[in-house]
Design a protein around this motif. Sequence first.
Motif, PDB file in Angstrom:
ATOM      1  N   ASN A   1      -8.973   0.842  -1.034  1.00 23.75           N
ATOM      2  CA  ASN A   1      -8.790   2.097  -0.314  1.00 23.75           C
ATOM      3  C   ASN A   1      -8.332   3.149  -1.306  1.00 23.75           C
ATOM      4  O   ASN A   1      -7.493   2.874  -2.167  1.00 23.75           O
ATOM      5  CB  ASN A   1      -7.748   1.928   0.805  1.00 23.75           C
TER       6      ASN A   1
ATOM      7  N   ALA B   1      -6.246   7.286   2.358  1.00 25.12           N
ATOM      8  CA  ALA B   1      -5.130   6.697   3.099  1.00 25.12           C
ATOM      9  C   ALA B   1      -4.171   7.779   3.567  1.00 25.12           C
ATOM     10  O   ALA B   1      -3.619   7.708   4.673  1.00 25.12           O
ATOM     11  CB  ALA B   1      -4.401   5.684   2.217  1.00 25.12           C
TER      12      ALA B   1
ATOM     13  N   TYR C   1       0.841  -1.188   0.000  1.00 30.24           N
ATOM     14  CA  TYR C   1       0.000   0.000   0.000  1.00 30.24           C
ATOM     15  C   TYR C   1       0.881   1.245   0.000  1.00 30.24           C
ATOM     16  O   TYR C   1       1.977   1.256   0.549  1.00 30.24           O
ATOM     17  CB  TYR C   1      -0.822   0.045   1.291  1.00 30.24           C
TER      18      TYR C   1
END
Length: 790
Positions: free
Chosen positions: A648, A653, A494
């Motif tokens: 997401n 984020a 991520y």
Amino acid sequence: MLRNYLVAAWRNLKKNKLYSVINIGGLSVGITVCMLIMIYVAHELSYDRFHKKADQVFSVASNVRIDGQEFSMDRMSYESASMIKDAVPAVESFLRIKEGAEDIAIENTALPGKKFSEKNILFADSNFFNFFSFHLIQGDPKNVLTRPYTLVLSKRAAQKYFGEENPIGKQLKYDGKDNFEITGIAADPPSNSSIDFDFIGSISDSVLNTEANNDPSAGKIQGGDFKTFLRLNDKAGIKATEKIVQKLSGMPGDKFRYSLNAFVEQHMNYGDRSASRYMKIFSTVAILILLLALINYMSLATARATIRSKEIGVRKVLGANRGKIIKQFYVESALYTLLAFLFGFLLFVALEPWFYNMMQLKIDHSFLSGSFAVSIFIGLLLLTIIIAGSYPSLILSAFNPVKVLYGKFSRQRSGASVRKFFTVLQFTVSIALIISSIIINRQLYFFRHVDTGVNKENTVMIPYPEQVSNHYSAFRREVENIRGINGTAIDQNYMYGAQDITIARSRGSKASFPMTVMTVDNSFIELLGLQWKVPPADKQIMARNGNVVINEAALKKLNLPADPVGQQVSIGDTMVVAGVLKDFNFISLHHKIEPLCLFVRNETDSLWRSDMGGCLFAKIDPGVNIPTVLESIKKVYGNFTTTPFVYNFMDEAFDAQYKAEDRLSKIFSALTVLTILIACMGLFGLAAFSAAQRTKEIGIRKVLGANVSSIVAMISGSFIKLVLVSVVIATPVAWFFMSKWLQDFAYRINIGWWVFILAGIIAVVIAFATVGFQALKAAIANPVKSLRTE
């Protein structure tokens, strides 16, 4: 006697309704705020203390020092715990816990459609429920985790998968592969537990044993995959245990250090720091708000001393000594406080859900009804009664009855200077909070709108598991073919989450330092709009094995020339620089941009077909229906894996990194409003009292030709001056604390002078509106009636 005091207090409360409403209302607000903050603080401090012998439990951590920085890792190798137990007599028992991967599919084998993506999965030694004091509703604590492929569910998980059925003996499928037999049901972990779980599997499972046996750290004391807890029978043996562990590891103490960390301090020191970072600030502000409410009470009580002076004089002449007068006013304070506490508690219950949501808290009702919380409420009540009654009772009980009855009681000695001090204090706190709230909100706005060097807009991140990795090229192509998708890229992790770290070495130096690593495909840089400082001569070259792309911070740290393309560097291994990217924020703006290297791989590289999974970045065209696009991606995703679809957005984020500041902003805004409300209530009461005391004076001035505006200015002026004094005091105080707060951020705003001017104007306008109402009411009163007033 107590009955007489209560009757007198009740009559006085009913007789002076305005002052009673102000006193009780202000105290209620102060008590409510104090209750909310104190429960939050108490809950944070109580983490993990419900376990038996909790203060004897310690977790083992390995600390590595690189380039002057120390990195702590709270995972140890599988065999570390047993080796420490055998070598250290002070170790009574140990427990190992391995966390399962996030977003793992759990499925009811009897009902294949009953499948969910789960996170709170642990694998633990068989003594888990004996080592910790989690309550087991069904099952034997000694046996529930002794056999391989056995599983204990939390109560909420049992209801989620089996409803009202008894799940004991039934099976759940883990990650579409292994079936686990359910052997126990545990009560849901308390909200003040740092260990949260819905599924606890046996650590003796063959999958985990294989990992442990193949782990290169097996048979050694060193870092690994298992959280390791030790229970010591002698807390004095902590240092001795650390020395033995250090010796057994065989590692040099100057670079590798092993430590034992107290379990009960784990949450505050290593847990969700955003939940506890501003605890002291919240506590201080809550105490100040309660103090301001108490100041209102004491200020109005002493202000009305001239009215009650004859009552006190008569009581003293009739034989009441000072002690009895003090008791009378304490009973009166107790009555006011009890009523305020009742209304405050009702307000507390009403605001609880809002407060928990704002602070992103979860506090069990069992905690609120527990002895710890109840003792806090009782202590708050008693403290409020003592403080509220102290100053008025001491001042009013000291009146000389002869002077009072002869009318020689001096108004100047009735606490006017003290009331002015109280008013200045109240508005100083209010103005300081207004300034702080403005600065905090501006800093948050800066975070969310600053150019980070990354095009985050409309970019969705989709983590995918091993099943998708095996067919990731087909998966990616199908996502790209969805209408509304502008492009895709791959990263192993991520963005704005955990990243890999490697060791690098500066040119011409033996000193090493940590460097963040991102492994991406050759579409990643363009998709996110990253800018080149020194572009590669051929973009295909940067994707060759042995080549690396670095950022400007790494360029400086590696001590390379302005154009380093083609030069060799030591980053994990000997690498060749293919290009230099301009610095971009790949972590929180709390920190300066650190050295970064990107290992760029072609999308056809076999690396992406690994058992680690990865993360697909998909750019969505502006103006398209995002929910429709996400639903299409979900359908494609479902064709490749049974793991539940999660995603997401990059901007979300990024914003999530500032949840601590977001909480601070929300609570400061709320507390600022409440502080101003309490200060205005006190100012309103004092203005009403001042106008009543000057009724005849106002009447005479009007008869002599004074107009309404001059009378309003006369009454309001003295209060506005006090507010201006508060502005002068609050400005440097707020500037000092906010400057210190901003130092926590590598990227921050400058505090402009206009912030203090704006806060001062807000305070003066609010104060004038509060006082002006009473001033205008007194100014337009009939002077004939005013002159007849006794």
